[in-house]
Design a protein around this motif. Structure first.
Motif, PDB file in Angstrom:
ATOM      1  N   LYS A  57       0.881  -1.171   0.000  1.00  0.00           N
ATOM      2  CA  LYS A  57       0.000   0.000   0.000  1.00  0.00           C
ATOM      3  C   LYS A  57       0.911   1.211   0.000  1.00  0.00           C
ATOM      4  O   LYS A  57       1.873   1.259   0.782  1.00  0.00           O
ATOM      5  CB  LYS A  57      -0.900   0.024   1.234  1.00  0.00           C
ATOM      6  CG  LYS A  57      -1.908  -1.097   1.271  1.00  0.00           C
ATOM      7  CD  LYS A  57      -2.775  -1.005   2.526  1.00  0.00           C
ATOM      8  CE  LYS A  57      -3.765  -2.163   2.556  1.00  0.00           C
ATOM      9  NZ  LYS A  57      -4.658  -2.083   3.722  1.00  0.00           N
ATOM     10  N   PHE A  58       0.630   2.167  -0.856  1.00  0.00           N
ATOM     11  CA  PHE A  58       1.480   3.354  -0.931  1.00  0.00           C
ATOM     12  C   PHE A  58       0.703   4.538  -1.483  1.00  0.00           C
ATOM     13  O   PHE A  58      -0.349   4.386  -2.092  1.00  0.00           O
ATOM     14  CB  PHE A  58       2.719   3.081  -1.794  1.00  0.00           C
ATOM     15  CG  PHE A  58       2.419   2.797  -3.244  1.00  0.00           C
ATOM     16  CD1 PHE A  58       2.487   3.810  -4.190  1.00  0.00           C
ATOM     17  CD2 PHE A  58       2.073   1.524  -3.660  1.00  0.00           C
ATOM     18  CE1 PHE A  58       2.209   3.557  -5.521  1.00  0.00           C
ATOM     19  CE2 PHE A  58       1.804   1.256  -4.988  1.00  0.00           C
ATOM     20  CZ  PHE A  58       1.873   2.284  -5.923  1.00  0.00           C
ATOM     21  N   ASP A  59       1.249   5.711  -1.228  1.00  0.00           N
ATOM     22  CA  ASP A  59       0.715   6.955  -1.772  1.00  0.00           C
ATOM     23  C   ASP A  59       1.686   7.454  -2.826  1.00  0.00           C
ATOM     24  O   ASP A  59       2.904   7.311  -2.677  1.00  0.00           O
ATOM     25  CB  ASP A  59       0.562   8.017  -0.675  1.00  0.00           C
ATOM     26  CG  ASP A  59      -0.495   7.628   0.350  1.00  0.00           C
ATOM     27  OD1 ASP A  59      -1.497   6.988  -0.028  1.00  0.00           O
ATOM     28  OD2 ASP A  59      -0.318   7.966   1.536  1.00  0.00           O
ATOM     29  N   ALA A  60       1.153   8.026  -3.886  1.00  0.00           N
ATOM     30  CA  ALA A  60       1.983   8.579  -4.952  1.00  0.00           C
ATOM     31  C   ALA A  60       1.415   9.928  -5.373  1.00  0.00           C
ATOM     32  O   ALA A  60       0.216  10.053  -5.602  1.00  0.00           O
ATOM     33  CB  ALA A  60       2.024   7.632  -6.144  1.00  0.00           C
ATOM     34  N   VAL A  61       2.284  10.927  -5.428  1.00  0.00           N
ATOM     35  CA  VAL A  61       1.901  12.250  -5.924  1.00  0.00           C
ATOM     36  C   VAL A  61       2.475  12.355  -7.333  1.00  0.00           C
ATOM     37  O   VAL A  61       3.679  12.258  -7.535  1.00  0.00           O
ATOM     38  CB  VAL A  61       2.446  13.374  -5.022  1.00  0.00           C
ATOM     39  CG1 VAL A  61       2.104  14.733  -5.602  1.00  0.00           C
ATOM     40  CG2 VAL A  61       1.894  13.226  -3.606  1.00  0.00           C
ATOM     41  N   ILE A  62       1.578  12.545  -8.302  1.00  0.00           N
ATOM     42  CA  ILE A  62       1.974  12.562  -9.705  1.00  0.00           C
ATOM     43  C   ILE A  62       1.790  13.977 -10.246  1.00  0.00           C
ATOM     44  O   ILE A  62       0.663  14.487 -10.301  1.00  0.00           O
ATOM     45  CB  ILE A  62       1.117  11.576 -10.541  1.00  0.00           C
ATOM     46  CG1 ILE A  62       1.025  10.194  -9.879  1.00  0.00           C
ATOM     47  CG2 ILE A  62       1.637  11.522 -11.978  1.00  0.00           C
ATOM     48  CD1 ILE A  62       2.318   9.470  -9.688  1.00  0.00           C
ATOM     49  N   PRO A  63       2.895  14.634 -10.646  1.00  0.00           N
ATOM     50  CA  PRO A  63       2.763  15.971 -11.230  1.00  0.00           C
ATOM     51  C   PRO A  63       2.003  15.899 -12.554  1.00  0.00           C
ATOM     52  O   PRO A  63       2.018  14.869 -13.243  1.00  0.00           O
ATOM     53  CB  PRO A  63       4.205  16.432 -11.429  1.00  0.00           C
ATOM     54  CG  PRO A  63       5.042  15.206 -11.374  1.00  0.00           C
ATOM     55  CD  PRO A  63       4.274  14.168 -10.610  1.00  0.00           C
ATOM     56  N   ALA A  64       1.363  16.991 -12.919  1.00  0.00           N
ATOM     57  CA  ALA A  64       0.545  17.040 -14.133  1.00  0.00           C
ATOM     58  C   ALA A  64       1.304  16.552 -15.358  1.00  0.00           C
ATOM     59  O   ALA A  64       0.758  15.835 -16.198  1.00  0.00           O
ATOM     60  CB  ALA A  64       0.028  18.451 -14.358  1.00  0.00           C
ATOM     61  N   ALA A  65       2.579  16.917 -15.469  1.00  0.00           N
ATOM     62  CA  ALA A  65       3.372  16.539 -16.642  1.00  0.00           C
ATOM     63  C   ALA A  65       3.510  15.022 -16.781  1.00  0.00           C
ATOM     64  O   ALA A  65       3.707  14.516 -17.885  1.00  0.00           O
ATOM     65  CB  ALA A  65       4.757  17.181 -16.570  1.00  0.00           C
ATOM     66  N   GLU A  66       3.389  14.267 -15.676  1.00  0.00           N
ATOM     67  CA  GLU A  66       3.495  12.816 -15.714  1.00  0.00           C
ATOM     68  C   GLU A  66       2.122  12.147 -15.608  1.00  0.00           C
ATOM     69  O   GLU A  66       2.024  10.936 -15.426  1.00  0.00           O
ATOM     70  CB  GLU A  66       4.400  12.325 -14.580  1.00  0.00           C
ATOM     71  CG  GLU A  66       5.838  12.767 -14.727  1.00  0.00           C
ATOM     72  CD  GLU A  66       6.700  12.337 -13.562  1.00  0.00           C
ATOM     73  OE1 GLU A  66       6.423  11.268 -12.980  1.00  0.00           O
ATOM     74  OE2 GLU A  66       7.643  13.077 -13.237  1.00  0.00           O
ATOM     75  N   ALA A  67       1.074  12.975 -15.703  1.00  0.00           N
ATOM     76  CA  ALA A  67      -0.289  12.457 -15.636  1.00  0.00           C
ATOM     77  C   ALA A  67      -0.968  12.729 -16.980  1.00  0.00           C
ATOM     78  O   ALA A  67      -0.706  12.053 -17.960  1.00  0.00           O
ATOM     79  CB  ALA A  67      -1.037  13.091 -14.466  1.00  0.00           C
ATOM     80  N   TYR A  68      -1.801  13.752 -17.022  1.00  0.00           N
ATOM     81  CA  TYR A  68      -2.520  14.094 -18.257  1.00  0.00           C
ATOM     82  C   TYR A  68      -1.937  15.316 -18.937  1.00  0.00           C
ATOM     83  O   TYR A  68      -2.551  15.885 -19.837  1.00  0.00           O
ATOM     84  CB  TYR A  68      -4.009  14.292 -17.953  1.00  0.00           C
ATOM     85  CG  TYR A  68      -4.644  12.991 -17.519  1.00  0.00           C
ATOM     86  CD1 TYR A  68      -5.030  12.057 -18.466  1.00  0.00           C
ATOM     87  CD2 TYR A  68      -4.809  12.685 -16.175  1.00  0.00           C
ATOM     88  CE1 TYR A  68      -5.588  10.841 -18.079  1.00  0.00           C
ATOM     89  CE2 TYR A  68      -5.364  11.475 -15.784  1.00  0.00           C
ATOM     90  CZ  TYR A  68      -5.751  10.565 -16.740  1.00  0.00           C
ATOM     91  OH  TYR A  68      -6.290   9.361 -16.361  1.00  0.00           O
ATOM     92  N   GLY A  69      -0.745  15.713 -18.526  1.00  0.00           N
ATOM     93  CA  GLY A  69      -0.055  16.833 -19.160  1.00  0.00           C
ATOM     94  C   GLY A  69      -0.501  18.182 -18.615  1.00  0.00           C
ATOM     95  O   GLY A  69      -1.454  18.281 -17.844  1.00  0.00           O
TER      96      GLY A  69
END
Length: 177
Positions: A57-69
């Motif tokens: 189980k983990f949390d991940a923060v994904i910046p916009a550039a690595e998500a939907y741009g």
């Protein structure tokens, strides 16, 4: 078994924005299943999955550039109502499929001012930092058929219908997860 390229991964997740608002969740549904390394999920989350195992189980923060741009303002356009011929009642929030320079694009009506219709070709989560809470519930080898088709079959994945061709030519015609 650890998550690595070409493995089928099943996860439960809750997706929130930076303010903590829930945007999506698998809670109460089947886990999301995908093939690692095939681009079936956003790049930042796929990277965060590497090396994890069942039960993690983990949390991940994904910046916009690595998500939907990031948002691209040039994808917001004002079009004349005549561009929507055959559609009598256009409303804010309606979505249409258009052909862009790289293929099909979903555009969303964001404003109507008389005969001027404002549309936005950005993904609704473009420019948004995403916060995931993830639980890995299964990791397995992908079947030869799944690898050939590029997506998971069965629970949490794509379901083929009897009218689809054996080679999978039509399997993504309506869109996959």
């Amino acid at each position: 078994m650890q998550i690595a390229d070409q493995k089928v991964v099943s996860i439960h997740y809750t997706l929130r924005d930076k303010a903590g608002n829930v945007l999506d969740s698998s809670e109460g549904n089947q886990p999301l299943a995908f093939i690692q390394g095939r681009g079936n999920i956003i790049p930042g989350l796929e990277s965060a999955m590497d090396g994890k195992a069942v039960g993690d189980k983990f949390d991940a923060v994904i910046p916009a550039a690595e998500a939907y741009g990031e948002r691209i303002e040039e994808l917001v356009q004002v079009l004349p109502r005549s561009m929507f011929s055959g559609i009598d009642d256009i409303m804010v929030g309606m979505q249409f499929q258009a052909t862009g320079g790289t293929g099909p694009v979903v555009i969303t009506v964001t404003d109507i001012d008389g005969d001027q219709i404002t549309v936005d070709g950005n993904h609704e989560l473009a420019g948004v930092e995403l916060h995931f809470a993830v639980e890995v519930v299964d990791v397995r080898d992908a079947s030869a058929e799944e690898l050939a088709h590029g997506h998971v079959h069965g629970a949490g994945g794509h379901h083929h219908h009897d009218d689809e061709e054996e080679d999978g030519e039509h399997c993504c015609g309506g869109g996959c997860h």
